[in-house]
Scaffold this motif. Structure first.
Motif, PDB file in Angstrom:
ATOM      1  N   GLU A 125       0.669  -1.189  -0.121  1.00 58.79           N
ATOM      2  CA  GLU A 125      -0.073  -0.139  -0.041  1.00 58.79           C
ATOM      3  C   GLU A 125       0.936   1.333   0.181  1.00 58.79           C
ATOM      4  OE1 GLU A 125      -2.480  -0.385   3.424  1.00 58.79           O
ATOM      5  OE2 GLU A 125      -0.736   0.312   4.898  1.00 58.79           O
ATOM      6  N   PHE A 126       0.167   2.163  -0.447  1.00 57.01           N
ATOM      7  CA  PHE A 126       0.870   3.808  -0.718  1.00 57.01           C
ATOM      8  C   PHE A 126       0.960   4.112   0.734  1.00 57.01           C
ATOM      9  CE2 PHE A 126       2.396   7.521  -1.839  1.00 57.01           C
ATOM     10  CZ  PHE A 126       1.390   8.538  -1.357  1.00 57.01           C
ATOM     11  N   VAL A 127       2.094   4.888   1.013  1.00 52.76           N
ATOM     12  CA  VAL A 127       2.092   5.483   2.674  1.00 52.76           C
ATOM     13  C   VAL A 127       2.234   6.997   2.159  1.00 52.76           C
ATOM     14  CG1 VAL A 127       3.564   5.715   4.498  1.00 52.76           C
ATOM     15  CG2 VAL A 127       3.498   3.381   3.364  1.00 52.76           C
ATOM     16  N   ALA A 128       3.416   7.363   1.514  1.00 47.64           N
ATOM     17  CA  ALA A 128       3.745   8.940   1.226  1.00 47.64           C
ATOM     18  C   ALA A 128       4.424   9.160  -0.018  1.00 47.64           C
ATOM     19  CB  ALA A 128       4.310   9.563   2.396  1.00 47.64           C
ATOM     20  N   GLY A 129       4.171  10.351  -0.580  1.00 45.12           N
ATOM     21  CA  GLY A 129       4.724  10.650  -2.070  1.00 45.12           C
ATOM     22  C   GLY A 129       5.151  12.390  -2.011  1.00 45.12           C
ATOM     23  N   ILE A 130       6.054  12.418  -2.914  1.00 42.73           N
ATOM     24  CA  ILE A 130       6.596  13.584  -3.006  1.00 42.73           C
ATOM     25  C   ILE A 130       6.934  13.830  -4.512  1.00 42.73           C
ATOM     26  CG2 ILE A 130       9.157  13.155  -2.505  1.00 42.73           C
ATOM     27  CD1 ILE A 130       9.076  15.665  -0.847  1.00 42.73           C
ATOM     28  N   ASN A 131       6.769  14.996  -4.396  1.00 42.97           N
ATOM     29  CA  ASN A 131       7.093  15.479  -6.334  1.00 42.97           C
ATOM     30  C   ASN A 131       8.206  15.754  -6.351  1.00 42.97           C
ATOM     31  OD1 ASN A 131       6.891  18.202  -5.296  1.00 42.97           O
ATOM     32  ND2 ASN A 131       6.250  18.911  -6.994  1.00 42.97           N
ATOM     33  N   TRP A 132       8.731  16.034  -7.546  1.00 34.08           N
ATOM     34  CA  TRP A 132      10.100  16.171  -7.907  1.00 34.08           C
ATOM     35  C   TRP A 132      10.827  17.430  -7.445  1.00 34.08           C
ATOM     36  CZ3 TRP A 132      12.146  20.873  -9.919  1.00 34.08           C
ATOM     37  CH2 TRP A 132      11.217  21.808 -10.140  1.00 34.08           C
ATOM     38  N   SER A 133      10.308  18.416  -6.904  1.00 40.30           N
ATOM     39  CA  SER A 133      10.798  19.530  -6.183  1.00 40.30           C
ATOM     40  C   SER A 133      10.503  19.745  -4.586  1.00 40.30           C
ATOM     41  CB  SER A 133      10.071  21.013  -6.725  1.00 40.30           C
ATOM     42  OG  SER A 133       8.792  20.864  -6.206  1.00 40.30           O
ATOM     43  N   GLY A 134       9.696  18.624  -4.250  1.00 42.01           N
ATOM     44  CA  GLY A 134       9.433  18.741  -2.872  1.00 42.01           C
ATOM     45  C   GLY A 134       8.286  19.678  -2.551  1.00 42.01           C
ATOM     46  N   GLY A 135       7.586  20.361  -3.363  1.00 42.23           N
ATOM     47  CA  GLY A 135       6.717  21.253  -2.899  1.00 42.23           C
ATOM     48  C   GLY A 135       5.386  20.665  -2.820  1.00 42.23           C
ATOM     49  N   SER A 136       4.981  19.455  -3.093  1.00 36.04           N
ATOM     50  CA  SER A 136       4.076  18.767  -3.161  1.00 36.04           C
ATOM     51  C   SER A 136       4.081  17.465  -2.222  1.00 36.04           C
ATOM     52  CB  SER A 136       3.144  18.612  -4.311  1.00 36.04           C
ATOM     53  OG  SER A 136       2.608  19.725  -4.841  1.00 36.04           O
ATOM     54  N   THR A 137       3.322  17.259  -1.377  1.00 37.51           N
ATOM     55  CA  THR A 137       3.341  15.949  -0.627  1.00 37.51           C
ATOM     56  C   THR A 137       1.989  15.270  -0.538  1.00 37.51           C
ATOM     57  OG1 THR A 137       3.363  17.002   1.436  1.00 37.51           O
ATOM     58  CG2 THR A 137       5.712  16.560   0.749  1.00 37.51           C
ATOM     59  N   TYR A 138       2.181  13.927  -0.476  1.00 36.52           N
ATOM     60  CA  TYR A 138       0.899  13.138  -0.367  1.00 36.52           C
ATOM     61  C   TYR A 138       0.931  11.899   0.700  1.00 36.52           C
ATOM     62  CZ  TYR A 138       1.442  15.116  -4.893  1.00 36.52           C
ATOM     63  OH  TYR A 138       1.445  16.052  -6.141  1.00 36.52           O
ATOM     64  N   TYR A 139      -0.093  11.758   1.497  1.00 37.26           N
ATOM     65  CA  TYR A 139      -0.176  10.876   2.278  1.00 37.26           C
ATOM     66  C   TYR A 139      -1.391  10.079   2.383  1.00 37.26           C
ATOM     67  CZ  TYR A 139       3.451  13.861   4.193  1.00 37.26           C
ATOM     68  OH  TYR A 139       4.773  14.609   4.512  1.00 37.26           O
ATOM     69  N   ARG A 140      -1.251   8.708   3.062  1.00 34.14           N
ATOM     70  CA  ARG A 140      -2.325   7.966   3.117  1.00 34.14           C
ATOM     71  C   ARG A 140      -2.883   8.536   4.469  1.00 34.14           C
ATOM     72  NH1 ARG A 140      -2.396   3.121   2.373  1.00 34.14           N
ATOM     73  NH2 ARG A 140      -4.146   2.371   3.382  1.00 34.14           N
TER      74      ARG A 140
END
Length: 123
Positions: free
Chosen positions: A46-61
């Motif tokens: 399962e997905f836990v966390a993600g970050i875009n190329w610049s670090g400007g956008s983050t994503y979390y479960r």
């Protein structure tokens, strides 16, 4: 070809903290998003966390929001996952991953995986 090596896993008591690191080589690190996934025994990855190329956008479960923080250092080709207030249900093998396209975190969109690092949280 991108190679990913995770580190920082271990055994910790509930309420404790760990910081995972993922060192990337090959490709252009600063051009792609990075994510963390986990897989507990008998369960799907399962997905836990993600970050875009610049670090400007983050994503979390939802279950880790407010407890986990993903970050990246493009100068060091490394992505981190700071995990606080750990719970026994966070116990899993944690994988670093690079998506094929953009910031889509479905398993089918993952192009590269690391070998995983074990996180065990005791109650």
């Amino acid at each position: 070809q991108v190679q990913l090596v995770e580190s920082g896993g271990g055994l910790v008591q509930a309420g404790g903290s760990l910081r995972l690191s993922c060192a990337a080589s090959g490709g252009t690190f600063s051009s792609y998003a990075m994510g963390w996934f986990r897989q507990a025994p008998g369960k799907e990855r399962e997905f836990v966390a993600g970050i875009n190329w610049s670090g400007g956008s983050t994503y979390y479960r939802d279950s880790v929001k407010g407890r986990f923080t993903i970050s990246r250092d493009n100068a060091k080709n490394t992505v981190y996952l700071q995990m606080n207030s750990l719970k026994p249900e966070d116990t899993a093998l944690y994988y670093c991953a690079v998506p094929r396209v953009g910031t889509s975190w479905s398993l089918r969109n993952i192009n590269y995986w690391g070998q995983g690092t074990q996180v065990t949280v005791s109650s």
